[in-house]
Design an enzyme around this catalytic site. Structure first.
Site, mmCIF file in Angstrom:
data_model
loop_
_atom_site.group_PDB
_atom_site.id
_atom_site.type_symbol
_atom_site.label_atom_id
_atom_site.label_comp_id
_atom_site.label_asym_id
_atom_site.label_seq_id
_atom_site.Cartn_x
_atom_site.Cartn_y
_atom_site.Cartn_z
ATOM 1 N N ASN A 147 47.415 -17.158 86.219
ATOM 2 C CA ASN A 147 47.611 -16.915 84.782
ATOM 3 C C ASN A 147 48.113 -18.154 84.025
ATOM 4 O O ASN A 147 47.879 -18.275 82.827
ATOM 5 C CB ASN A 147 48.608 -15.755 84.612
ATOM 6 N N SER A 159 37.467 -24.879 80.532
ATOM 7 C CA SER A 159 38.307 -24.406 81.644
ATOM 8 C C SER A 159 38.258 -22.892 81.744
ATOM 9 O O SER A 159 38.230 -22.320 82.839
ATOM 10 C CB SER A 159 39.759 -24.886 81.469
ATOM 11 N N TYR A 200 39.684 -26.766 76.684
ATOM 12 C CA TYR A 200 40.227 -25.421 76.958
ATOM 13 C C TYR A 200 39.097 -24.434 77.233
ATOM 14 O O TYR A 200 39.119 -23.697 78.230
ATOM 15 C CB TYR A 200 41.055 -24.957 75.750
ATOM 16 N N SER A 250 39.916 -16.241 78.783
ATOM 17 C CA SER A 250 40.147 -16.153 77.333
ATOM 18 C C SER A 250 38.852 -15.756 76.627
ATOM 19 O O SER A 250 37.761 -15.915 77.190
ATOM 20 C CB SER A 250 40.600 -17.520 76.807
ATOM 21 N N VAL A 273 51.125 -25.711 88.930
ATOM 22 C CA VAL A 273 49.908 -25.140 89.529
ATOM 23 C C VAL A 273 48.820 -26.177 89.788
ATOM 24 O O VAL A 273 47.919 -25.934 90.591
ATOM 25 C CB VAL A 273 49.301 -23.990 88.673
HETATM 26 P P1 NAD Z 1 52.806 -19.081 77.519
HETATM 27 O O1 NAD Z 1 52.895 -20.513 77.169
HETATM 28 O O2 NAD Z 1 53.786 -18.143 76.922
HETATM 29 O O3 NAD Z 1 52.816 -18.881 79.094
HETATM 30 C C1 NAD Z 1 52.170 -19.789 79.968
HETATM 31 C C2 NAD Z 1 53.150 -20.152 81.056
HETATM 32 O O4 NAD Z 1 52.475 -21.058 81.947
HETATM 33 C C3 NAD Z 1 54.383 -20.876 80.514
HETATM 34 O O5 NAD Z 1 55.566 -20.223 80.949
HETATM 35 C C4 NAD Z 1 54.273 -22.282 81.082
HETATM 36 O O6 NAD Z 1 55.521 -22.855 81.406
HETATM 37 C C5 NAD Z 1 53.410 -22.050 82.317
HETATM 38 N N1 NAD Z 1 52.699 -23.277 82.712
HETATM 39 C C6 NAD Z 1 52.058 -24.164 81.921
HETATM 40 N N2 NAD Z 1 51.591 -25.181 82.651
HETATM 41 C C7 NAD Z 1 51.948 -24.936 83.940
HETATM 42 C C8 NAD Z 1 51.767 -25.632 85.164
HETATM 43 N N3 NAD Z 1 51.132 -26.822 85.196
HETATM 44 N N4 NAD Z 1 52.270 -25.097 86.294
HETATM 45 C C9 NAD Z 1 52.936 -23.912 86.265
HETATM 46 N N5 NAD Z 1 53.145 -23.217 85.138
HETATM 47 C C10 NAD Z 1 52.650 -23.720 83.989
HETATM 48 O O7 NAD Z 1 51.300 -18.660 77.124
HETATM 49 P P2 NAD Z 1 50.456 -17.327 77.341
HETATM 50 O O8 NAD Z 1 49.766 -17.072 76.075
HETATM 51 O O9 NAD Z 1 51.258 -16.256 77.963
HETATM 52 O O10 NAD Z 1 49.374 -17.875 78.384
HETATM 53 C C11 NAD Z 1 49.084 -17.261 79.611
HETATM 54 C C12 NAD Z 1 47.581 -17.368 79.858
HETATM 55 O O11 NAD Z 1 46.894 -16.591 78.881
HETATM 56 C C13 NAD Z 1 47.015 -18.779 79.744
HETATM 57 O O12 NAD Z 1 46.100 -19.003 80.806
HETATM 58 C C14 NAD Z 1 46.286 -18.759 78.421
HETATM 59 O O13 NAD Z 1 45.213 -19.663 78.387
HETATM 60 C C15 NAD Z 1 45.813 -17.330 78.372
HETATM 61 N N6 NAD Z 1 45.481 -16.847 77.040
HETATM 62 C C16 NAD Z 1 46.441 -16.720 76.094
HETATM 63 C C17 NAD Z 1 46.078 -16.249 74.830
HETATM 64 C C18 NAD Z 1 47.091 -16.077 73.730
HETATM 65 O O14 NAD Z 1 46.697 -15.908 72.569
HETATM 66 N N7 NAD Z 1 48.379 -16.087 74.011
HETATM 67 C C19 NAD Z 1 44.745 -15.909 74.571
HETATM 68 C C20 NAD Z 1 43.799 -16.048 75.569
HETATM 69 C C21 NAD Z 1 44.182 -16.509 76.816
#
Ligand code: NAD
Length: 261
Positions: free
Chosen positions: A92, A162, A159, A144, A66
């Protein structure tokens, strides 16, 4: 329910190979959307696509980073070519990156987190908007609680910056794109089990600063988080049930960010 049906619509979702993005792809797909599944881990893209296809969901798998403009432009074209349109885009994909004291974060490490989380959201939306403008559409960003309501995770400065930036982006674009029939909203999850936690790079063994301690019973809701809950929220926000909602930020954290800051 008819108002939640996404029949005939196409959703491009980044970071859709695992965690929250996968749960959103599955939920939108089970409600009729065709899915452009974008992620940068090829083997996870394959695995996630197989699971969704096995449930009868039409998927165009795309391996793309991305943070790279040429890859995201090509990814968007690939999804539009396969399905003929794009109605929904969910920025996402994200990384936790390096969590450390500011003196210990290199400029390159800061740039990487911003590049994936913030520039990645910009590129994802930028290339999808010309397609959304053809018939109207919906943009969703995963921000987040960190950087918006919670500031006590010391070390998570790149983080949090962002994630705060994504909220400004959502509100700016809600105003800019409303007259084109495009709604833009952001969701702020609290903790959800996913792959992201294992990839956090901590440079300090101990927490940089002790987290405030709250007595038992401070938790507003006794509800365990599952990525499927974010799928349900995303389904509502991208559906016609939310057609009067734009520029909003929805927290999904069982109220925890109201009692820890
Ligand atoms: P995750 O790691 O399971 O999923 C994130 C996905 O993004 C992964 O499959 C990864 O391969 C992909 N990714 C990472 N860098 C990338 C890139 N440069 N290009 C394309 N794909 C890329 O984590 P998640 O928790 O499902 O995260 C999803 C979103 O939710 C993120 O933006 C994260 O900041 C946000 N978030 C997560 C939480 C949590 O506790 N899990 C809390 C708040 C926010």
């Amino acid at each position: 329910m008819k108002g939640l049906s996404l029949e005939g619509r196409v959703a491009l979702i980044t970071g859709a190979a695992s965690g929250i993005g996968f749960a959103v792809a599955r939920k939108l797909g089970l409600n009729g959307a065709k899915i452009g599944l974008v992620d940068n881990r090829p083997e996870k893209v394959e695995e996630a696509t197989s699971k969704l296809v096995a449930e009868g969901i039409e998927v165009e798998p795309v391996v793309a980073d991305v943070s790279k403009a040429d890859q995201m432009e090509a990814a968007t074209e690939q999804v539009a070519k396969r399905f003929g349109r794009i109605d929904i885009v969910h920025a996402n994909a994200g990384i936790n990156g390096v969590w450390a004291r500011i003196e210990d974060i290199t400029p390159e490490e800061f740039d990487e987190t911003i590049a994936v989380n913030l520039r990645g959201s910009f590129l994802t939306i930028k290339f999808a908007v010309p397609f959304l403008k053809r018939q109207g559409g919906v943009v969703l960003l995963t921000s987040s609680v960190n950087g918006t309501r919670i500031f006590s995770n010391s070390g998570a400065t790149p983080y949090s910056c962002s994630k705060a930036g994504q909220i400004a982006m959502a509100k700016m674009l809600a105003v800019e794109l409303g007259q084109s029939g495009i709604r833009v909203n952001a969701i702020c999850p609290g903790y959800f089990p996913s792959d992201i936690h294992a990839t956090t790079k901590h440079k300090s063994e101990k927490p940089i600063r002790a987290r405030p301690h709250y007595p038992d019973g401070a938790r507003p809701l006794n509800s365990e988080s599952t990525p499927e809950q974010v799928g349900d929220l995303a389904l509502f926000l991208v559906s016609d049930m939310a057609k009067h909602i734009t520029g909003e930020v929805v927290y999904i954290d069982a109220g925890i960010s109201l009692v820890i800051g």
